[in-house]
Design an enzyme around this catalytic site. Structure first.
Site, mmCIF file in Angstrom:
data_model
loop_
_atom_site.group_PDB
_atom_site.id
_atom_site.type_symbol
_atom_site.label_atom_id
_atom_site.label_comp_id
_atom_site.label_asym_id
_atom_site.label_seq_id
_atom_site.Cartn_x
_atom_site.Cartn_y
_atom_site.Cartn_z
ATOM 1 N N TYR A 9 0.834 -1.201 0.000
ATOM 2 C CA TYR A 9 0.000 0.000 0.000
ATOM 3 C C TYR A 9 0.867 1.248 0.000
ATOM 4 O O TYR A 9 1.349 1.685 1.056
ATOM 5 C CB TYR A 9 -0.864 0.027 1.268
ATOM 6 C CG TYR A 9 -2.048 -0.893 1.244
ATOM 7 C CD1 TYR A 9 -2.298 -1.742 0.169
ATOM 8 C CD2 TYR A 9 -2.942 -0.930 2.310
ATOM 9 C CE1 TYR A 9 -3.398 -2.581 0.169
ATOM 10 C CE2 TYR A 9 -4.049 -1.768 2.318
ATOM 11 C CZ TYR A 9 -4.272 -2.593 1.248
ATOM 12 O OH TYR A 9 -5.344 -3.421 1.250
ATOM 13 N N ILE A 33 0.063 -11.070 -3.747
ATOM 14 C CA ILE A 33 0.226 -9.636 -3.603
ATOM 15 C C ILE A 33 -1.142 -8.992 -3.593
ATOM 16 O O ILE A 33 -1.968 -9.256 -4.472
ATOM 17 C CB ILE A 33 1.061 -9.064 -4.781
ATOM 18 C CG1 ILE A 33 2.460 -9.675 -4.750
ATOM 19 C CG2 ILE A 33 1.120 -7.536 -4.705
ATOM 20 C CD1 ILE A 33 3.184 -9.586 -6.074
ATOM 21 N N LYS A 34 -1.353 -8.137 -2.592
ATOM 22 C CA LYS A 34 -2.610 -7.420 -2.529
ATOM 23 C C LYS A 34 -2.327 -5.934 -2.726
ATOM 24 O O LYS A 34 -1.523 -5.349 -1.999
ATOM 25 C CB LYS A 34 -3.260 -7.648 -1.172
ATOM 26 C CG LYS A 34 -4.649 -7.063 -1.092
ATOM 27 C CD LYS A 34 -4.954 -6.542 0.290
ATOM 28 C CE LYS A 34 -6.183 -5.662 0.246
ATOM 29 N NZ LYS A 34 -6.440 -5.047 1.559
ATOM 30 N N VAL A 35 -3.004 -5.352 -3.714
ATOM 31 C CA VAL A 35 -2.871 -3.905 -3.947
ATOM 32 C C VAL A 35 -4.261 -3.287 -4.037
ATOM 33 O O VAL A 35 -5.277 -3.980 -4.149
ATOM 34 C CB VAL A 35 -2.094 -3.611 -5.250
ATOM 35 C CG1 VAL A 35 -0.620 -3.976 -5.094
ATOM 36 C CG2 VAL A 35 -2.714 -4.326 -6.428
#
Lengths: 307, 307, 307, 307, 307
Positions: E171, E203-205
């Protein structure tokens, strides 16, 4: 990397990339590089049998550098030796040939019925010497085998974690086996299986004879008519016994033989699906030109020629 | 998770959630998932009995991948094997079936009166291979049992701390027991109790015979008229001996039998309150279609049908 | 804490406050709390003698929870058991009774002349299970006693460092002692002394007989006319042998006896200055109402009544 | 190994054989193998400059496998990248090219005046991925350089102990330097010296300009008339500054240039005694055929041709 | 495992089988199991935003068990939460859903310009709680990013060694970025690349906007005409930026939106080749029946329907 090497490496998919890289280094090195076949020069006989018995036939071999040179000139895939021999030569040949550090050794000054080798080197040594693998000998059949298996287990865990391949010499010996039984086909196949189950990446066994040692096994070989009549048959059975051919199994010729007999055995290894030879005394105990010629023939056989 | 699984897990309330999660993974997996019953495929016989004795009856089994496939297709709750067999197949079946890493093994190339298995794998291996549990064999009755109990204790402590369940093979053997005594009902019940006291989450024992081995025990069985006449009676007694049924106890059938005899035993396990079967040779030593049919019958019995 | 407890704890002034806190927890718990007397329920017989011999007389005891309930309802000072039994019940009774984790155990499937127990649990287990103490058995007289003393020493060092009390079962056994000698007064006194010297906080011994085993000891007992004629005399001698009464020494009754004989022994323990009883089979092998009545009598004796 | 490689390795005689083996692996690999010259492909720009700026010119480069293929096909001596890029491709190219793990990285989402890279990988990663070396960037001139030097020192100590070579990117930057000063010849020479003193085996610096940044240095360059007029002069001076040519120093070209300008620089590196080039964006930001042609010219120059 | 899952796992060939098993557990779990798409429920908002802001809209969410139930009933692939939330619920749902332990957290009681989360849990916690992965948040753009990258690096090395997968929340935030820049397409793509290079498995965006933040990047986006006009375009670019689609990238929707707007975004994620959604507040802040209906629509979209 070509398709055959890719296929072989796929059998080791649970190993980390470091282990696979080091396996590839051996498989891709030397004259047989890329064929999936291997010829390895091992020189631990100075420790195992004593110096004169090992090196008097060709005194050049007293010098540790000789064996590096021989392995390099012959185009072997790798050279295997105990700590001292590697330490004494490695700086002259850094990177010229993949090295296997023999991590345990046994001498004959006290020749027990139930042998166990001394742990003589470790993973730290292998790394500081730039080796691609550690080597370890187990004696299935020895009353002390439990301790050896556990030593191997600890060594292998440590070695694989840092990307070193694990080569196991699996040599049945001990008070529970007859002399003939040490190379009996059932016993050799069993020894290959044990090494594979212990996590060996490359397994070295002796060429199996037609003898079947264990009574319970005898019944099975007869009932299922497992073909063991020819040497190629027996090699095939041993390779099958190491995870159906999904582990690299190489064979040693053992004692002296007429060269043609030896080449005959190499053809049988090849025809039975074996992955190659580990050739010590038969190579370093003759003058280098003869040794190179001898190894040239062996490699030609593995390349598919008749020798 | 359904009520039966919740009940079973409540017996393990002192374990951390990781251990209970891995127990749940086994209890909820496969065809018997959620029933509280388990059928586990173990394939350590290559090491324990040798490759030909194990795999010649169905040569597909030389390939480590075969057993993964068999366990998955049959809908087993878990697959148990030594290090090498898991390493050689796990990458092709990641997450497809709960895995139990057999952490010690014994071979027959030296068959002692008082056996001890070699420790051949550990908690680090189980984690890197994605296993749900470690497996360990003890031989109550062996003169070396103290060492085995202590090895198990150390393994179990380490395993449970990282959330791995502990499966114990408790097989009485050794110079102090008669051959018949190894499966005597009092001895099997005692072996189950020992495993439970050592902290086993799942206990595997052999099916008990009507024989009572120990003199002191004999008096008690007679005085209190403990019912041991039928196999179901004896299963019930063994299950009771493992914390009054508050530990998962599963049974092995041992040597070959006519299928119907085997199914009869499975019915007895079910009727006696046993938690399931661990079936090795009886499944992997026949062709896969037959093995699937065989295991289908076993599972139908555990589901409550008559087979 | 009252004056008597303060006095007892003053004997342990070199222990850290954690150890003393846990001793206080036992001394202040249950019906005898605050009296300086203790009755402890130990249930390790499932492991030590086998399940049927232990629990068939009162099958409720197969369930690990039963013993927690019994100890709590009877108002015992503590409950002692091996790893598995504590793991299987502790979550239902967290904080309801002080727990002692038996950290080594011995089984009878191989009954040696010179026994040694297997280490089956450790300090980490005791902490995670919320125990107040670790328990450990030594067999003075066994050829393997040296190993046991060393195991105890390591366990005690580790346990005390984290505030756990140490309870030692000191049971003379082994090839150097006659059967009668195992409870000889000189031998029991010697066993109590050894446990105290090894750092035990609480020492458990068997009730001593009038027999004197060791020749050299015999001379001394005669020369100094040590009173050993009555059981109370002998208890007094054993307590004196454990640092002149400045260590908590408790006694076990051993095999079955008529209840009145048992109570007579309890009165002797009390009158001889013993600190209490550890009562296993005599309590859990009868139905709970009877067991509670039995233990009520024992506690009344320790409270000073005649039973 | 040929005489030139032997000579180069002789400069590293105090390193263990593992480090020298891995240096040899790079020096002997690829098209320039054995010449003593090196062309290394580094691809850390995804991290350092962001993905679009790095890979949009040739979108094939988004795929981590692309760079392995490019380095292998071009015949580079080694491929250097951060952890993720190596992890994502290594299994497809095990052993096909020596790998350098970039162990720290910096991004531009927060572009400080005094930068420090984050440590993003370590020796354990390098070993499990089968790398021959670790790479590390220092920013001499940054207010945080002390911390970076110390991180490098720790990494290098650990890496060399296990036989990994150490490659240092020494890039002057920071609030104390003018923008022009970052490539000033005195500053670049100083940066090379610092890297060498910190134990670097291979040093990577930017091509130096004629500018001299530091006042005190200016006096010396004038007084001793150090030749810095031509690029070859300056390369010679930088190489001299790294232990008189006894450390491998390679140069990066930096930003885009017309190809001929680039080749001119390569000739200057060669003529000034530089050991080679590390070429990232200039190679992977064009289509592969063009990149191969471009690198072919570079290598031809190093082989002694005019390009 | 089906071909799509096998393909996805092949991208992670350098990870050990344990990591791949845990990735498979997530990919194969729940309603989207086997599709290669994922919907994950994360509930860290109690820590990140405070309890009332998080749970007042649907007070059932104050209870940690609520979120387990919601994730299970909705058929999510995994549930992610900080230490306390997992500890408080895991025992009721052992094995019912793959768990991700959020290992760092940030609160708003002190809301810095350059944030860093506190490390609040570790690998030991993840193992004892039976998790399949650790989760970690980095804030590229923060002046403290270097420290966060290094914390992640250490956590990831430790986690992967024991077979846990690594999920990174990347983030962008901090004083060097405008508020709009936090979701700028170039910045989000860069953040995805950084996470991938640091070794993230998943991966979290955040969903990227059309804004381009960095001046240097702006030139590239224009020059190469990178398509970023539609949300699907931008998702495609971010996925490409994470190793050309060879890493699992999932997206969060961020703030409240009308449901249809949200579904429109999900369609864009799907159409742009995104791997799924991580949906917190939009699911747990409405009553369960509505939340289930909402998530049902999301999953239908990922299954290929129009919602």
């Amino acid at each position: 990397m070509n398709d055959r090497i890719r296929e072989i490496l796929s059998w080791y998919a649970s190993e980390n990339p470091g282990v696979r890289t080091n396996l590839a280094r051996m498989l891709n090195h030397g004259r047989l590089g890329g064929t999936g076949k291997m010829v390895i020069l091992p020189v631990d006989q100075g420790f195992e049998h004593g110096p004169a018995r090992s090196f008097a036939p060709n005194p050049a071999g007293y010098d540790p550098r000789y064996h590096f040179q021989l392995a390099i000139e012959a185009g072997c895939n790798a050279y295997a030796a105990p700590l001292g021999f590697l330490e004494a030569g490695v700086s002259d040949y850094s990177g010229d040939i993949p090295l296997i550090l023999k991590c345990n050794d046994h001498d004959l000054l006290n020749d027990e019925r139930d042998p166990i080798s001394a742990v003589t080197a470790g993973v730290g040594d292998a790394l500081r010497l730039g080796c691609v693998a550690v080597g370890f000998t187990i004696y299935p059949g020895s009353a002390l085998r439990t301790e050896m298996y556990q030593q191997l287990r600890e060594l292998a865990e440590e070695a694989k974690a840092v990307g070193l391949a694990v080569v196991v010499w699996s040599y049945p010996r001990g008070s529970s086996l007859s002399k003939e039984g040490e190379t009996a086909v059932d016993v050799v196949a069993y020894a290959a299986q044990i090494a594979a189950q212990l996590g060996a990446n490359i397994i070295k066994v002796k060429l199996p004879s037609e003898h079947v040692e264990l009574v319970e096994a005898q019944k099975v070989y007869q009932k299922y008519e497992i073909p063991i009549a020819t040497l190629a048959d027996r090699v095939r059975h041993v390779v099958q016994s190491a995870f159906d051919g999904r582990r690299i199994v190489i064979f040693s010729g053992g004692t002296y033989a007429a060269d043609e007999t030896f080449f005959e055995e190499v053809r049988a290894i090849r025809d039975g699906g074996g992955f190659g030879s580990i050739i010590g005394r038969n190579s370093f105990q003759r003058k280098k030109p003869e040794a190179l010629k001898f190894l040239d023939t062996v490699m030609r056989i593995y390349e598919g020629s008749n020798g």
